[in-house]
Design a protein around this motif. Structure first.
Motif, mmCIF file in Angstrom:
data_model
loop_
_atom_site.group_PDB
_atom_site.id
_atom_site.type_symbol
_atom_site.label_atom_id
_atom_site.label_comp_id
_atom_site.label_asym_id
_atom_site.label_seq_id
_atom_site.Cartn_x
_atom_site.Cartn_y
_atom_site.Cartn_z
ATOM 1 N N THR A 39 0.661 -1.279 -0.331
ATOM 2 C CA THR A 39 0.009 0.339 0.093
ATOM 3 C C THR A 39 1.073 1.084 0.064
ATOM 4 O OG1 THR A 39 -0.237 0.372 2.146
ATOM 5 C CG2 THR A 39 -1.741 -1.534 1.497
ATOM 6 N N PHE A 40 0.367 2.072 -0.745
ATOM 7 C CA PHE A 40 1.665 3.793 -0.489
ATOM 8 C C PHE A 40 0.097 4.692 -0.255
ATOM 9 C CE2 PHE A 40 -0.696 3.689 -4.468
ATOM 10 C CZ PHE A 40 -0.589 5.026 -5.140
ATOM 11 N N ALA A 41 0.830 5.820 -0.350
ATOM 12 C CA ALA A 41 0.202 7.048 -0.061
ATOM 13 C C ALA A 41 1.443 8.524 -0.218
ATOM 14 C CB ALA A 41 -0.151 6.615 1.438
ATOM 15 N N PHE A 42 1.291 9.397 -0.969
ATOM 16 C CA PHE A 42 1.862 10.766 -1.159
ATOM 17 C C PHE A 42 2.241 11.222 0.852
ATOM 18 C CE2 PHE A 42 -0.317 9.999 -5.308
ATOM 19 C CZ PHE A 42 0.912 9.936 -5.993
ATOM 20 N N TYR A 43 4.072 11.730 0.396
ATOM 21 C CA TYR A 43 4.590 12.080 1.818
ATOM 22 C C TYR A 43 4.366 13.577 1.246
ATOM 23 C CZ TYR A 43 7.433 13.221 5.783
ATOM 24 O OH TYR A 43 8.082 13.897 6.193
ATOM 25 N N LYS A 44 2.610 14.252 1.679
ATOM 26 C CA LYS A 44 2.703 15.731 1.450
ATOM 27 C C LYS A 44 3.876 16.394 1.597
ATOM 28 C CE LYS A 44 -1.008 19.344 1.751
ATOM 29 N NZ LYS A 44 -1.099 19.934 0.722
ATOM 30 N N PRO A 45 4.100 16.599 2.634
ATOM 31 C CA PRO A 45 5.566 17.537 3.785
ATOM 32 C C PRO A 45 6.429 17.488 2.514
ATOM 33 C CG PRO A 45 4.393 16.626 5.415
ATOM 34 C CD PRO A 45 4.651 15.139 4.261
ATOM 35 N N GLY A 46 6.931 16.448 2.253
ATOM 36 C CA GLY A 46 7.808 15.998 0.506
ATOM 37 C C GLY A 46 7.186 16.706 -0.329
ATOM 38 N N ILE A 47 6.390 16.356 -0.918
ATOM 39 C CA ILE A 47 5.512 16.749 -1.688
ATOM 40 C C ILE A 47 5.601 18.140 -2.228
ATOM 41 C CG2 ILE A 47 3.644 16.295 -3.575
ATOM 42 C CD1 ILE A 47 3.663 13.772 -2.746
ATOM 43 N N ASP A 48 5.342 18.930 -1.087
ATOM 44 C CA ASP A 48 5.432 20.498 -0.967
ATOM 45 C C ASP A 48 6.259 20.927 -1.223
ATOM 46 O OD1 ASP A 48 2.636 19.957 -0.530
ATOM 47 O OD2 ASP A 48 2.935 20.747 1.177
ATOM 48 N N LYS A 49 7.467 20.543 -1.331
ATOM 49 C CA LYS A 49 8.917 20.707 -1.264
ATOM 50 C C LYS A 49 9.211 21.282 -2.430
ATOM 51 C CE LYS A 49 10.468 20.294 3.838
ATOM 52 N NZ LYS A 49 11.263 19.626 4.348
ATOM 53 N N ALA A 50 8.379 20.204 -3.795
ATOM 54 C CA ALA A 50 9.133 20.010 -4.663
ATOM 55 C C ALA A 50 9.423 21.878 -5.747
ATOM 56 C CB ALA A 50 8.957 18.794 -5.380
ATOM 57 N N GLU A 51 10.431 21.783 -6.520
ATOM 58 C CA GLU A 51 10.905 23.460 -6.707
ATOM 59 C C GLU A 51 10.141 22.967 -8.398
ATOM 60 O OE1 GLU A 51 14.368 25.122 -6.661
ATOM 61 O OE2 GLU A 51 13.970 24.626 -4.367
ATOM 62 N N ILE A 52 8.601 22.436 -8.838
ATOM 63 C CA ILE A 52 7.735 22.963 -10.188
ATOM 64 C C ILE A 52 6.595 23.175 -9.455
ATOM 65 C CG2 ILE A 52 9.391 20.800 -11.488
ATOM 66 C CD1 ILE A 52 6.655 18.576 -10.243
ATOM 67 N N SER A 53 5.990 23.960 -10.658
ATOM 68 C CA SER A 53 4.529 23.961 -10.542
ATOM 69 C C SER A 53 3.863 23.228 -9.942
ATOM 70 C CB SER A 53 4.630 24.820 -11.759
ATOM 71 O OG SER A 53 3.921 23.344 -12.880
ATOM 72 N N ASP A 54 2.616 23.604 -9.478
ATOM 73 C CA ASP A 54 1.099 23.031 -9.077
ATOM 74 C C ASP A 54 1.216 22.150 -10.187
ATOM 75 O OD1 ASP A 54 1.493 23.779 -5.865
ATOM 76 O OD2 ASP A 54 0.406 25.222 -6.554
ATOM 77 N N LEU A 55 0.767 22.851 -11.514
ATOM 78 C CA LEU A 55 0.601 22.288 -12.774
ATOM 79 C C LEU A 55 1.179 20.317 -13.279
ATOM 80 C CD1 LEU A 55 -1.502 23.868 -15.262
ATOM 81 C CD2 LEU A 55 -2.199 22.948 -13.506
ATOM 82 N N ASP A 56 2.770 20.524 -12.675
ATOM 83 C CA ASP A 56 3.474 19.741 -13.569
ATOM 84 C C ASP A 56 3.062 18.773 -12.317
ATOM 85 O OD1 ASP A 56 3.801 20.260 -15.683
ATOM 86 O OD2 ASP A 56 5.745 21.167 -15.244
ATOM 87 N N LYS A 57 3.441 19.558 -10.775
ATOM 88 C CA LYS A 57 3.003 18.300 -9.536
ATOM 89 C C LYS A 57 1.915 17.616 -9.802
ATOM 90 C CE LYS A 57 5.241 21.096 -5.649
ATOM 91 N NZ LYS A 57 4.839 21.998 -4.774
ATOM 92 N N LYS A 58 0.903 17.821 -10.034
ATOM 93 C CA LYS A 58 -0.276 16.804 -10.425
ATOM 94 C C LYS A 58 -0.062 16.160 -11.377
ATOM 95 C CE LYS A 58 -4.098 20.416 -9.238
ATOM 96 N NZ LYS A 58 -5.137 21.234 -9.518
ATOM 97 N N ARG A 59 0.779 15.999 -12.460
ATOM 98 C CA ARG A 59 0.869 15.354 -13.525
ATOM 99 C C ARG A 59 1.882 14.508 -12.658
ATOM 100 N NH1 ARG A 59 0.904 20.957 -16.470
ATOM 101 N NH2 ARG A 59 -0.298 20.780 -17.671
ATOM 102 N N VAL A 60 2.500 14.721 -11.860
ATOM 103 C CA VAL A 60 3.420 13.652 -12.047
ATOM 104 C C VAL A 60 3.070 12.816 -11.079
ATOM 105 C CG1 VAL A 60 5.829 13.538 -10.079
ATOM 106 C CG2 VAL A 60 5.770 14.949 -12.158
#
Length: 188
Positions: A39-60
């Protein structure tokens, strides 16, 4: 002469072909039994720090979710694995030198046009190509131990402009990275 006209076209084709590849690498904890993770879930604190646009984050994230589910994982509120991402980007400059020429022809030892055999003719056709190389890191973290167990990275030229091509490129990068998960560990 026709062959000389085709050389720039061949160079452009090779350049485009080399830009379409994704360079992938991974690292992992050798002590980990990867078959335990379902099972998995996304680690929000780490993802929030990613330096890409919110649209690209959604795509990734959509691409990662799709690949994880294709590997038999289930998205869960109580996951065994947390998925985090981070990114890096740098400008890449490639210089291609196409120096076609010859020494030969007219004149004496140094000839009237220079060089030991005469005229130093030919083409000096340098091409400079600039692109932005992006690297996407995908981290898998053991949710119970809060420890990194696997990291994959993919580096490729970024696509700008066309939204469909951008999404297709992100899907390919994620697919290539997660294509090397789970690692081939003896006994697992």
């Amino acid at each position: 002469m026709k062959a000389l006209r085709l050389l720039p076209l061949l160079g452009a084709v090779l350049l485009l072909a080399s830009c379409s590849t994704v360079r992938v690498a991974s690292d992992y904890d050798k002590e980990t039994n990867f078959s335990e993770y379902k099972t998995f879930a996304f680690y929000k604190p780490g993802i929030d720090k990613a330096e890409i646009s919110d649209l690209d984050k959604k795509r990734v994230l959509r691409a990662i979710e799709s690949e994880m589910m294709a590997k038999g994982f289930t998205k869960s509120e109580n996951p065994t694995v947390l998925v985090s991402i981070f990114t890096k980007a740098k400008e890449r400059i490639d210089v291609y030198q196409n120096n076609f020429g010859f020494r030969g022809g007219w004149g004496g030892f140094w000839g009237p046009w220079g060089g030991p055999w005469g005229w130093n003719g030919g083409f000096n056709n340098n091409t400079v190509a600039r692109s932005t190389q992006g690297t996407l890191y995908i981290d898998l973290i053991d949710a119970n131990k809060n420890q990194l167990i696997w990291q994959g990275q993919g580096t490729a030229p970024l696509v700008t402009g066309d939204v469909d091509k951008r999404e297709e490129r992100i899907n390919l990068i994620v697919q290539e990275i997660l294509g090397v998960y789970p690692p081939q560990v003896a006994g697992n």
